[in-house]
Design an enzyme around this catalytic site. Sequence first.
Site, PDB file in Angstrom:
ATOM      1  N   ASP A  83       0.889  -1.153   0.000  1.00 45.17           N
ATOM      2  CA  ASP A  83       0.000   0.000   0.000  1.00 45.17           C
ATOM      3  C   ASP A  83       0.930   1.205   0.000  1.00 45.17           C
ATOM      4  O   ASP A  83       1.572   1.489   1.008  1.00 45.17           O
ATOM      5  CB  ASP A  83      -0.882  -0.004   1.259  1.00 45.17           C
ATOM      6  CG  ASP A  83      -1.742   1.241   1.322  1.00 45.17           C
ATOM      7  OD1 ASP A  83      -1.682   2.058   0.380  1.00 45.17           O
ATOM      8  OD2 ASP A  83      -2.470   1.408   2.308  1.00 45.17           O
ATOM      9  N   HIS A  84       1.003   1.877  -1.146  1.00 38.45           N
ATOM     10  CA  HIS A  84       2.053   2.900  -1.275  1.00 38.45           C
ATOM     11  C   HIS A  84       1.902   4.032  -0.265  1.00 38.45           C
ATOM     12  O   HIS A  84       2.811   4.809  -0.058  1.00 38.45           O
ATOM     13  CB  HIS A  84       2.109   3.447  -2.707  1.00 38.45           C
ATOM     14  CG  HIS A  84       0.865   4.158  -3.115  1.00 38.45           C
ATOM     15  ND1 HIS A  84      -0.194   3.515  -3.693  1.00 38.45           N
ATOM     16  CD2 HIS A  84       0.504   5.436  -3.019  1.00 38.45           C
ATOM     17  CE1 HIS A  84      -1.145   4.389  -3.942  1.00 38.45           C
ATOM     18  NE2 HIS A  84      -0.754   5.556  -3.541  1.00 38.45           N
TER      19      HIS A  84
ATOM     20  N   HIS B 169      -5.519   2.588   2.674  1.00 39.47           N
ATOM     21  CA  HIS B 169      -4.927   3.808   3.239  1.00 39.47           C
ATOM     22  C   HIS B 169      -5.483   4.148   4.630  1.00 39.47           C
ATOM     23  O   HIS B 169      -4.739   4.383   5.577  1.00 39.47           O
ATOM     24  CB  HIS B 169      -5.195   5.004   2.333  1.00 39.47           C
ATOM     25  CG  HIS B 169      -4.689   4.837   0.938  1.00 39.47           C
ATOM     26  ND1 HIS B 169      -3.775   3.875   0.583  1.00 39.47           N
ATOM     27  CD2 HIS B 169      -4.958   5.527  -0.193  1.00 39.47           C
ATOM     28  CE1 HIS B 169      -3.510   3.982  -0.702  1.00 39.47           C
ATOM     29  NE2 HIS B 169      -4.220   4.972  -1.198  1.00 39.47           N
TER      30      HIS B 169
HETATM   31  N1  LIG Z   1      -1.277   3.910 -12.459  1.00 34.84           N
HETATM   32  C1  LIG Z   1      -1.086   4.319 -11.238  1.00 34.84           C
HETATM   33  O1  LIG Z   1      -0.710   5.459 -10.972  1.00 34.84           O
HETATM   34  C2  LIG Z   1      -1.329   3.377 -10.069  1.00 34.84           C
HETATM   35  C3  LIG Z   1      -1.131   3.845  -8.746  1.00 34.84           C
HETATM   36  C4  LIG Z   1      -1.285   2.949  -7.681  1.00 34.84           C
HETATM   37  C5  LIG Z   1      -1.640   1.629  -7.933  1.00 34.84           C
HETATM   38  N2  LIG Z   1      -1.867   1.203  -9.211  1.00 34.84           N
HETATM   39  C6  LIG Z   1      -2.198  -0.213  -9.448  1.00 34.84           C
HETATM   40  O2  LIG Z   1      -1.215  -0.769 -10.294  1.00 34.84           O
HETATM   41  C7  LIG Z   1      -1.773  -1.764 -11.131  1.00 34.84           C
HETATM   42  C8  LIG Z   1      -1.441  -1.487 -12.594  1.00 34.84           C
HETATM   43  O3  LIG Z   1      -2.027  -0.273 -12.995  1.00 34.84           O
HETATM   44  P1  LIG Z   1      -1.595   0.489 -14.343  1.00 34.84           P
HETATM   45  O4  LIG Z   1      -2.284   1.799 -14.278  1.00 34.84           O
HETATM   46  O5  LIG Z   1      -0.118   0.495 -14.513  1.00 34.84           O
HETATM   47  O6  LIG Z   1      -2.241  -0.433 -15.488  1.00 34.84           O
HETATM   48  P2  LIG Z   1      -2.006  -0.354 -17.079  1.00 34.84           P
HETATM   49  O7  LIG Z   1      -1.407   0.945 -17.476  1.00 34.84           O
HETATM   50  O8  LIG Z   1      -3.291  -0.772 -17.709  1.00 34.84           O
HETATM   51  O9  LIG Z   1      -0.909  -1.497 -17.358  1.00 34.84           O
HETATM   52  C9  LIG Z   1      -1.209  -2.835 -17.398  1.00 34.84           C
HETATM   53  C10 LIG Z   1       0.051  -3.629 -17.747  1.00 34.84           C
HETATM   54  O10 LIG Z   1      -0.260  -5.008 -17.696  1.00 34.84           O
HETATM   55  C11 LIG Z   1       0.145  -5.612 -18.926  1.00 34.84           C
HETATM   56  N3  LIG Z   1      -0.818  -6.680 -19.244  1.00 34.84           N
HETATM   57  C12 LIG Z   1      -2.154  -6.655 -19.139  1.00 34.84           C
HETATM   58  N4  LIG Z   1      -2.682  -7.859 -19.455  1.00 34.84           N
HETATM   59  C13 LIG Z   1      -1.634  -8.659 -19.766  1.00 34.84           C
HETATM   60  C14 LIG Z   1      -1.525 -10.009 -20.155  1.00 34.84           C
HETATM   61  N5  LIG Z   1      -2.601 -10.814 -20.285  1.00 34.84           N
HETATM   62  N6  LIG Z   1      -0.299 -10.509 -20.381  1.00 34.84           N
HETATM   63  C15 LIG Z   1       0.810  -9.733 -20.258  1.00 34.84           C
HETATM   64  N7  LIG Z   1       0.771  -8.425 -19.900  1.00 34.84           N
HETATM   65  C16 LIG Z   1      -0.440  -7.905 -19.661  1.00 34.84           C
HETATM   66  C17 LIG Z   1       0.113  -4.524 -19.941  1.00 34.84           C
HETATM   67  O11 LIG Z   1       1.000  -4.913 -20.956  1.00 34.84           O
HETATM   68  P3  LIG Z   1       0.825  -4.412 -22.497  1.00 34.84           P
HETATM   69  O12 LIG Z   1       0.958  -2.931 -22.410  1.00 34.84           O
HETATM   70  O13 LIG Z   1       1.956  -5.035 -23.202  1.00 34.84           O
HETATM   71  O14 LIG Z   1      -0.548  -4.843 -22.920  1.00 34.84           O
HETATM   72  C18 LIG Z   1       0.630  -3.353 -19.117  1.00 34.84           C
HETATM   73  O15 LIG Z   1       2.024  -3.401 -19.013  1.00 34.84           O
HETATM   74  C19 LIG Z   1      -3.256  -1.800 -10.792  1.00 34.84           C
HETATM   75  O16 LIG Z   1      -3.470  -2.818  -9.856  1.00 34.84           O
HETATM   76  C20 LIG Z   1      -3.510  -0.442 -10.174  1.00 34.84           C
HETATM   77  O17 LIG Z   1      -4.587  -0.481  -9.262  1.00 34.84           O
HETATM   78  C21 LIG Z   1      -1.696   2.055 -10.285  1.00 34.84           C
END
Ligand SMILES: NC(=O)c1ccc[n+]([C@@H]2O[C@H](COP(=O)([O-])OP(=O)(O)OC[C@H]3O[C@@H](n4cnc5c(N)ncnc54)[C@H](OP(=O)(O)O)[C@@H]3O)[C@@H](O)[C@H]2O)c1
Length: 502
Positions: free
Chosen positions: A187-188, A250
């Site tokens: 949990d960041h 959080h």
């Molecule tokens: N974004 C933020 O600021 C943030 C902050 C806190 C927590 N989080 C958490 O972090 C997690 C990720 O969020 P995100 O925003 O980074 O998501 P995102 O931008 O949608 O990225 C998803 C990633 O997963 C890969 N992926 C999806 N399905 C796949 C599959 N079947 N096989 C291989 N690779 C696959 C995608 O690869 P491809 O691009 O190659 O499809 C991409 O690298 C979530 O749980 C979110 O709640 C995010």
Amino acid sequence: MTIETKKAPPSTLVIFGGTGDLTKRLLLPAVVNLARAKLLPEKFAVLGVGRRDYSSEEFRAELTRSAREIGSIDTKSPAWRWLAGRIDYHKGDFDDPAAFRRLGEALETIARRHRTERNVLFYLATAPEAFPVIIENLGAAGLTDEKAGGWRRVVIEKPFGTDLDSARALNRKILGILEERQAFRIDHYLGKETVQNIMMLRFSNGIFEPLWNRDHIDHVQISVAETVGVETRGKLYDKVGALRDMVPNHLFQVLALIAMEAPASFDADAVRTEKAKVLQAVRSYDCEGCLDNVVRGQYRAGRIGRQAMPGYRGEPDVSARSRTETYVAMKLLVDDWRWAGVPFYLRTGKRLAAKSSQVAIQFKQAPLALFRDLPGDHRMVRNFLVLQIQPDEGVSLQFGVKVPGPAMTVEEVNLDFSYRDRFAMPPSTGYETLIYDCMRGDATLFQRADFVESGWRVLQPMLDAWRDPRAPGPAGYAAGGEGPKVADQLLARDGRTWHTLG
Ligand SMILES: NC(=O)c1ccc[n+]([C@@H]2O[C@H](COP(=O)([O-])OP(=O)(O)OC[C@H]3O[C@@H](n4cnc5c(N)ncnc54)[C@H](OP(=O)(O)O)[C@@H]3O)[C@@H](O)[C@H]2O)c1
């Protein structure tokens, strides 16, 4: 939690979701900050995993391009150049067991090239639906096995489950493959300096702890307020809502740090045992108790500053009839000897007047207003200790002083400590300490299975109560305001008011 700082041990950081938003915005910048702080070992490598058809060189070029576009990393810095030389890419679908067997081979090659001693940190920076299949495939390919030498750890991003059943199922899956000491549920929020400072403030000072109980504390407020709306997350958020999004992680982390007993040591398990005990002691409400003590809201159109803001139901990808809450407030009771009878009021919401996360602890008032017979203002002074988590991290203590002059008039003033004024704050995304701690195997700042499940035990009856058709829907509140009136009423009926945000 790290008392002394030294370089992390040799290791490879494997990021599932290496091409995703979290990696680009937060994880890689955090790794660069660690490199800049000289906390990473020479024997270090990063391997991004995704579906896209990149070579390692193309992957590095894409990361450099996006870092420039977002402005998240100084790509001319020596730290980035140092790191970029250690980044590789592995193409593979999370559902494909063969991709994990190939990943094993890639890791052996990297271990030889970068001499990372076969230590691997797998980071699940993916949508939560992918967590079980990745863990399953890691296990099936033998990649979580430590028998051949080196440690294997897995970082699981939030959200951890969407209710009690799903959290339990995910824990079962994880603990069927990993040992608890290998699982790092992140949990960041716990990476924030001020959150970590709660323990330091409480347990390194002699002055707070004697007052930190039901004899001296009237009540506690924990607030996480945002000015942003759902932005581009409408589709996802509409299924989740404020309670699931913010409370089990959080707000409950902060609640546990405020209410926990002093651990016997700063050992991860000693700290996590005390934190889990807090959630185990939180009183669970029945349906009626939930409707009495938990309120929800949804933002309507309004203004923040001069800018007009749409209502939640007018946001992209949100149903025009959505009943999803964007605000939740609750009164909780921690039924243990320290806190019996002291309410903990929690609130969180989007599109509020200020971006502010804070803990406000109100101490009991003086037993009488001694100067009440003299002319002037003799209202009872309120003593608040406020821990400001973000922005403007700091601590402030409110007390009464005499206003200079012949009249005996009291005024509330603040003794303020600001992190920014006292310390040079190194650049931080909030993930640095957490990644560093994983590499060192220190799980103090991560959630243990029992903590997560105890949290959902408290929240599940609320989710159930809201499903009842007789339950009132979310109350409207204007964007840019202080939240719905029902939240004020929750405190007003106890003769209390919310502490001002910001
Ligand atoms: N974004 C933020 O600021 C943030 C902050 C806190 C927590 N989080 C958490 O972090 C997690 C990720 O969020 P995100 O925003 O980074 O998501 P995102 O931008 O949608 O990225 C998803 C990633 O997963 C890969 N992926 C999806 N399905 C796949 C599959 N079947 N096989 C291989 N690779 C696959 C995608 O690869 P491809 O691009 O190659 O499809 C991409 O690298 C979530 O749980 C979110 O709640 C995010």
